[in-house]
Design a protein around this motif. Structure first.
Motif, short mmCIF file in Angstrom:
data_model
loop_
_atom_site.label_atom_id
_atom_site.label_comp_id
_atom_site.label_asym_id
_atom_site.label_seq_id
_atom_site.Cartn_x
_atom_site.Cartn_y
_atom_site.Cartn_z
N LYS A 14 0.79 -1.23 0.00
CA LYS A 14 0.00 0.00 0.00
C LYS A 14 0.83 1.28 0.00
CE LYS A 14 -3.99 -2.12 0.50
NZ LYS A 14 -4.78 -2.38 -0.73
N TYR A 15 0.23 2.28 -0.62
CA TYR A 15 0.68 3.68 -0.56
C TYR A 15 -0.17 4.35 0.51
CZ TYR A 15 -0.33 8.51 -2.27
OH TYR A 15 -0.60 9.84 -2.39
N TRP A 16 0.43 4.84 1.57
CA TRP A 16 -0.35 5.52 2.62
C TRP A 16 0.56 6.52 3.32
CZ3 TRP A 16 -5.41 5.67 2.86
CH2 TRP A 16 -6.04 6.18 3.99
N GLY A 17 0.78 7.65 2.70
CA GLY A 17 1.63 8.69 3.28
C GLY A 17 2.42 9.38 2.18
N LYS A 18 2.58 10.70 2.33
CA LYS A 18 3.27 11.49 1.30
C LYS A 18 4.52 12.16 1.86
CE LYS A 18 -1.27 12.43 -0.56
NZ LYS A 18 -2.10 13.09 -1.53
N ARG A 19 5.53 12.31 1.00
CA ARG A 19 6.68 13.13 1.40
C ARG A 19 6.51 14.56 0.90
NH1 ARG A 19 10.77 13.29 -2.76
NH2 ARG A 19 10.28 11.87 -4.45
N SER A 33 -3.76 12.11 -8.48
CA SER A 33 -3.96 11.18 -7.37
C SER A 33 -2.78 10.21 -7.37
CB SER A 33 -5.27 10.42 -7.56
OG SER A 33 -5.52 9.57 -6.46
N GLY A 34 -2.19 10.01 -6.20
CA GLY A 34 -0.98 9.19 -6.14
C GLY A 34 -1.16 7.82 -6.77
N SER A 35 -2.27 7.17 -6.47
CA SER A 35 -2.48 5.81 -6.98
C SER A 35 -2.72 5.79 -8.50
CB SER A 35 -3.66 5.15 -6.26
OG SER A 35 -4.81 5.98 -6.34
N ALA A 36 -3.11 6.93 -9.07
CA ALA A 36 -3.37 6.98 -10.52
C ALA A 36 -2.09 6.76 -11.34
CB ALA A 36 -3.99 8.32 -10.89
N SER A 61 -9.07 9.29 1.15
CA SER A 61 -7.70 8.84 1.45
C SER A 61 -6.72 10.00 1.59
CB SER A 61 -7.21 7.84 0.40
OG SER A 61 -7.73 8.10 -0.85
N THR A 62 -6.89 11.08 0.82
CA THR A 62 -5.95 12.20 0.92
C THR A 62 -5.91 12.75 2.35
OG1 THR A 62 -6.50 12.79 -1.36
CG2 THR A 62 -5.34 14.45 -0.06
N GLU A 63 -7.11 13.03 2.88
CA GLU A 63 -7.20 13.59 4.23
C GLU A 63 -6.78 12.55 5.28
OE1 GLU A 63 -11.18 14.92 5.11
OE2 GLU A 63 -10.66 15.32 7.21
C1 DP6 Z 1 -5.60 2.93 0.32
O1 DP6 Z 1 -4.18 7.70 -4.42
O2 DP6 Z 1 -6.48 7.98 -3.43
O3 DP6 Z 1 -5.92 2.99 -2.02
O4 DP6 Z 1 -2.73 10.56 -3.66
O5 DP6 Z 1 -4.21 11.64 -1.98
O6 DP6 Z 1 -5.14 10.98 -4.23
P1 DP6 Z 1 -4.13 10.67 -3.13
O7 DP6 Z 1 -4.55 9.27 -2.51
P2 DP6 Z 1 -5.01 7.94 -3.24
O8 DP6 Z 1 -4.67 6.88 -2.10
C2 DP6 Z 1 -4.78 5.50 -2.30
C3 DP6 Z 1 -4.71 4.81 -1.00
C4 DP6 Z 1 -5.00 3.32 -1.02
C5 DP6 Z 1 -3.71 2.51 -1.18
C6 DP6 Z 1 -3.13 2.45 -2.56
O9 DP6 Z 1 -3.85 2.55 -3.56
O10 DP6 Z 1 -1.90 2.24 -2.63
#
Ligand code: DP6
Length: 332
Positions: A19-24, A141-144, A196-198
């Motif tokens: 998972k992606y969960w946190g930004k630098r 969006s990060g996941s995009a 997810s952003t917030e």
């Molecule tokens: C739980 O990509 O929706 O799906 O970058 O703020 O737009 P932003 O967030 P987003 O976060 C995805 C979070 C997740 C884990 C993942 O897809 O890696």
């Protein structure tokens, strides 16, 4: 004005196994750690962008109705970057259709901004490499960034402040491992409580587990990369469950705590554990919502879906195969 045209692109959503969960960096959507995902077939977004000198502002229609101010502003901010790169002033009409329930935890922003990146750059007459499209999609969006590519995809954390190296790349080309499936168990039709952003911002700011979570990701990524390279479903599944549970643990420990699960989420997780105890390779992951996504083989998918459907609170299931990356379907 010459060179202005319309373009339509489609993109599949993706589900992260690490998972992606946190930004630098929040402004540039630079991730604090890498991630690894599977792009899905069928569940996604189709978006048309047409630039026109006759428009006074960008317009967004979402699933046949005008979008709200917030969604329109997010898309307009994204288009502003495309205009800046193309030296364009014209506004755009954006028409987007999701085949993923919007805001239901099925990551519609991932396929949405991937499709928008491809359609908008083509409509603006910009040439862009896949890495450049991934970078652009990430700004939405990060996941995009990951949905630009098909199959198993790894998103790099990157080191640079400008984010040029925070892009995704295929881990295993296209259909090199095609007999895997993700079975989605939908457990609610309600919009998620917190986006997810917030939520990831609050986790980073207040959760005592945030730093430990981020520190744990590189090992999981290395393990997942190796599992994908050797097409080892069980090895990949163990990492996927661990990554999802750690992500949610870090969010639950925020102030106030962020809990995405409902009783059916837990029941579905137990169903997966029971399937595994009976000898079937099935592994769950959960995103920023209450749904449970289960990684399994194509051969097991209907058995897994049946077991999930019999689980109290599971409303329906969707079986998804690996899909292609975002691509253009029409240029007018
Ligand atoms: C739980 O990509 O929706 O799906 O970058 O703020 O737009 P932003 O967030 P987003 O976060 C995805 C979070 C997740 C884990 C993942 O897809 O890696």
């Amino acid at each position: 004005m010459s060179g202005l045209r319309a373009a339509t692109a489609v993109a599949g959503t993706n589900i992260a196994l690490v998972k992606y969960w946190g930004k630098r960096d929040a402004a540039l959507n630079l991730p604090a750690a890498g991630s690894l995902s599977l792009t899905l077939d069928g569940l996604g977004t189709r978006t048309t962008v047409s630039f026109s000198d006759a428009l006074a502002a960008d317009r967004l229609s979402l699933n046949g109705a005008p979008a709200d101010a917030r969604a329109t502003a997010r898309v307009a901010a994204f288009l502003e970057r495309v205009r800046a790169r193309a030296g364009l002033r014209a506004h755009a009409e954006v028409t987007t259709e999701n085949t993923v329930p919007t805001s239901a935890g099925l990551a519609s922003s991932a396929s949405g901004f991937a499709a928008l990146a491809v359609a908008a750059t083509h409509a603006a007459g910009l040439g862009a490499s896949p890495a450049e499209l991934s970078e652009l999609a990430r700004l939405g969006s990060g996941s995009a960034a990951r949905s630009i590519f098909g199959g198993f995809v790894e998103m790099a954390r990157g080191e640079r402040d400008d984010g040029r190296d925070a892009v995704a790349a295929p881990t295993l080309g296209g259909d090199a491992w095609s007999d895997v499936r993700l079975v989605v168990a939908v457990t609610s039709d309600a919009a998620k409580a917190i986006g997810s952003t917030e939520a990831m911002e609050r986790t980073a700011r207040t959760s005592p587990y945030h730093a430990a979570w981020i520190a744990s990701v590189p090992r999981d990524l290395a393990e997942a990369r190796a599992a994908v390279a050797s097409r080892d479903l069980a090895r990949l599944g163990v990492v996927a469950e661990r990554s999802a549970l750690r992500m949610h643990a870090s969010a639950m420990a925020a102030e106030p705590g962020i809990l995405y699960w409902n009783p059916a989420t837990l029941a579905a997780m137990e169903t997966v554990t029971a399937l595994r105890a009976s000898g079937r390779a099935a592994f769950f992951t959960i995103d920023a919502g209450p749904h449970v996504k289960v990684l399994c083989t194509a051969e097991s998918a209907s058995t897994v879906a049946d077991a999930l459907l019999r689980t109290p609170g599971v409303l329906r299931t969707v079986v998804a195969a690996p899909g292609r990356g975002a691509h253009l379907v029409e240029v007018a």
